[in-house]
Design a protein around this motif. Structure first.
Motif, PDB file in Angstrom:
ATOM      1  N   ASP A   1       0.586  -0.968  -0.380  1.00 41.80           N
ATOM      2  CA  ASP A   1      -0.170   0.068   0.288  1.00 41.80           C
ATOM      3  C   ASP A   1       1.107   1.564  -0.024  1.00 41.80           C
ATOM      4  O   ASP A   1       0.422   2.181  -0.713  1.00 41.80           O
ATOM      5  CB  ASP A   1      -0.984   0.263   1.255  1.00 41.80           C
ATOM      6  CG  ASP A   1      -2.239  -1.003   1.058  1.00 41.80           C
ATOM      7  OD1 ASP A   1      -2.328  -0.999  -0.369  1.00 41.80           O
ATOM      8  OD2 ASP A   1      -2.265  -1.391   1.878  1.00 41.80           O
ATOM      9  N   THR A   2       1.963   1.431   0.454  1.00 43.08           N
ATOM     10  CA  THR A   2       2.751   2.481   0.621  1.00 43.08           C
ATOM     11  C   THR A   2       3.323   2.593  -0.323  1.00 43.08           C
ATOM     12  O   THR A   2       3.949   3.545  -0.913  1.00 43.08           O
ATOM     13  CB  THR A   2       3.781   2.748   2.137  1.00 43.08           C
ATOM     14  OG1 THR A   2       3.817   2.107   3.448  1.00 43.08           O
ATOM     15  CG2 THR A   2       4.809   3.643   2.333  1.00 43.08           C
ATOM     16  N   LEU A   3       3.991   1.504  -0.861  1.00 45.22           N
ATOM     17  CA  LEU A   3       4.816   2.324  -2.421  1.00 45.22           C
ATOM     18  C   LEU A   3       4.878   1.390  -3.569  1.00 45.22           C
ATOM     19  O   LEU A   3       5.340   1.995  -4.229  1.00 45.22           O
ATOM     20  CB  LEU A   3       6.539   0.685  -1.570  1.00 45.22           C
ATOM     21  CG  LEU A   3       7.001   1.311  -0.695  1.00 45.22           C
ATOM     22  CD1 LEU A   3       8.339  -0.321  -0.212  1.00 45.22           C
ATOM     23  CD2 LEU A   3       7.646   2.019  -0.569  1.00 45.22           C
ATOM     24  N   TYR A   4       3.612   0.662  -3.497  1.00 41.68           N
ATOM     25  CA  TYR A   4       3.123   0.853  -5.271  1.00 41.68           C
ATOM     26  C   TYR A   4       1.527   0.600  -5.171  1.00 41.68           C
ATOM     27  O   TYR A   4       0.726  -0.170  -5.541  1.00 41.68           O
ATOM     28  CB  TYR A   4       3.857  -1.073  -5.303  1.00 41.68           C
ATOM     29  CG  TYR A   4       4.572  -2.042  -4.921  1.00 41.68           C
ATOM     30  CD1 TYR A   4       6.008  -1.710  -6.209  1.00 41.68           C
ATOM     31  CD2 TYR A   4       5.137  -2.338  -3.687  1.00 41.68           C
ATOM     32  CE1 TYR A   4       7.283  -1.944  -5.905  1.00 41.68           C
ATOM     33  CE2 TYR A   4       6.839  -2.061  -3.685  1.00 41.68           C
ATOM     34  CZ  TYR A   4       7.407  -2.447  -4.851  1.00 41.68           C
ATOM     35  OH  TYR A   4       8.673  -2.304  -4.187  1.00 41.68           O
ATOM     36  N   PRO A   5       1.132   2.005  -5.266  1.00 41.85           N
ATOM     37  CA  PRO A   5      -0.254   2.045  -4.568  1.00 41.85           C
ATOM     38  C   PRO A   5      -1.291   2.561  -5.787  1.00 41.85           C
ATOM     39  O   PRO A   5      -1.913   1.941  -6.460  1.00 41.85           O
ATOM     40  CB  PRO A   5      -0.108   3.447  -4.687  1.00 41.85           C
ATOM     41  CG  PRO A   5       0.547   4.101  -4.642  1.00 41.85           C
ATOM     42  CD  PRO A   5       1.715   3.171  -4.870  1.00 41.85           C
ATOM     43  N   GLU A   6      -0.218   2.295  -7.147  1.00 44.79           N
ATOM     44  CA  GLU A   6      -0.092   2.202  -8.741  1.00 44.79           C
ATOM     45  C   GLU A   6      -1.039   1.082  -8.935  1.00 44.79           C
ATOM     46  O   GLU A   6      -1.062   0.721  -9.971  1.00 44.79           O
ATOM     47  CB  GLU A   6       0.823   3.445  -9.082  1.00 44.79           C
ATOM     48  CG  GLU A   6       1.823   1.746  -9.638  1.00 44.79           C
ATOM     49  CD  GLU A   6       2.581   2.356  -8.754  1.00 44.79           C
ATOM     50  OE1 GLU A   6       3.784   1.160  -9.268  1.00 44.79           O
ATOM     51  OE2 GLU A   6       2.389   2.258  -7.637  1.00 44.79           O
TER      52      GLU A   6
END
Length: 402
Positions: free
Chosen positions: A112-117
């Motif tokens: 959720d923090t690093l790869y929201p895309e």
């Protein structure tokens, strides 16, 4: 020394003191630590609620620690991809118990923090269940971007941002990786919330220290003793501080014993970034735990000083207790109504702030210089309590002379 020992024995002999210590120990150590490890937090899930978990936390913790060691001990792009892929394979095979030892909630928070895309808004499934592991690259570069974005959103720019990033640069990379959830419970709840629980029982035990002399009608007799009010006041204060240290030691010893039994020392050298990725503190788990215990101990000493001051300047046990409780709980209740600078300042009141600030980027600007809040939170509360001592002596003496 004799007078101190008498006051110390008198404090411990009081029924309310014994009840406070017993109840706090039961709540903090037996329920908050032992049952949390064995049942509420880490018992295998029955998919109802935490109280419906199986009573097998010890075995689940050992299995989780063993599982985490299979990924090589370092958190890299490759090991992260392996963790996600392993989770998806276990989920596909329908192995429910094995799924619970995969550190799944921590992996999901990292995604959720690093790869929201990569999040698919058309499904309610965890991203961890469907994301392509091969796309999970640039872990540390993305973490750096996430920190900078967070500081920008928080309005921490310019010299404040530069100051915080200097602290962050001391964080060693790549991170060591082992099972994290146990340390997350220790630092965020078991130790992190110890102070606010202690405050209730400290106030109950110490508020009658001076006010109780008026209630028992022994205040005038003190003036006729060979030691006098000043020596008696210092003996009472020393007994109160000694009780605070002993009370803390009992609770801390119980918590540490439970931690060593259930978790051992595994993972003590992991960075706290495994718990919160965008934390900037260059600390490992053991250093963070030592800090939080120091925060609680010094905060408890500071709060004891405040309680004894309030006890010395009022004649009512009830009023002394209520004002002592208000000193720590009222600022918390009023927080949302306070200006932002007052919200920060109130954390300096003993046991009002939180040792978990080591996971945050809070600062205070003093004389034009930014200071990371944990530096102040571990020093100022104790100083406040010590400053209360001479005022407590003076306040009580004024009451006696009236």
């Amino acid at each position: 020394m004799e007078l101190f020992l008498l006051e110390h024995e008198k404090l411990w002999r009081r029924g309310t003191t014994k009840v406070c210590v017993f109840l706090c120990f039961v709540y903090v150590v037996l329920i908050g630590s032992v049952l949390s490890y064995q049942w509420f937090a880490f018992g295998s899930s029955t998919h109802t609620d935490s109280f419906g978990n199986h009573f097998d936390g010890y075995d689940m913790i050992r299995d989780s620690q063993e599982y985490s060691r299979s990924f090589g001990g370092e958190l890299t792009d490759e090991s992260f991809q392996q963790m996600v892929k392993a989770y998806q394979e276990i989920k596909a095979d329908g192995m429910d118990r094995e799924l619970q030892i995969t550190n799944q909630y921590k992996l999901q928070s990292w995604l959720d923090t690093l790869y929201p895309e990569l999040k698919d808004s058309s499904t309610y499934q965890l991203m961890l269940s469907y994301v392509n592991p091969d796309e999970l690259t640039g872990f540390y570069e993305r973490r750096q971007q996430a920190i900078e974005k967070f500081l920008e959103i928080s309005g921490q720019e310019g010299s404040e941002k530069e100051y915080l990033m200097q602290i962050e640069q001391k964080v060693q990379k790549p991170f060591r990786y082992e099972w994290t959830e146990g340390w997350s419970l220790v630092l965020s709840s078991i130790v992190g919330e110890l102070g606010i629980v202690m405050a209730l029982f400290l106030a109950t035990a110490l508020s009658p220290l001076f006010a109780g002399e008026w209630y028992n009608g022994t205040n005038i007799l003190i003036l006729t003793t060979k030691n006098g009010w000043r020596e008696t006041a210092f003996a009472k204060i020393l007994a109160g501080l000694c009780f605070t240290l002993e009370f803390f030691a009992i609770l801390a010893a119980g918590e540490i014993a439970a931690q060593l039994f259930f978790m051992g020392t595994t993972g003590w050298d992991m960075p706290i970034q495994n718990i919160k990725l965008i934390a900037i503190a260059p600390m490992n788990m053991l250093q963070a735990e030592i800090y939080e215990y120091a925060f609680t101990l010094l905060g408890a000493i500071g709060y004891a000083g405040i309680v004894m001051l309030l006890s010395a300047i009022v004649k009512s046990n009830v009023l002394a207790l209520l004002s002592s409780l208000a000193a720590v709980y009222a600022p918390m209740m009023l927080e949302r109504y306070l200006p932002f600078w007052m919200q920060k300042a109130k954390d300096l009141v003993p046991l009002v702030g939180s040792g978990t600030d080591i996971f945050r980027t809070n600062t205070l600007c003093i004389f034009g210089r930014y200071i990371w809040s944990p530096y102040l939170l571990v020093t100022v509360p104790g100083m406040i309590g010590l400053l209360c001592i001479p005022f407590a002596v003076k306040g009580w003496s004024r009451r006696l002379k009236v």
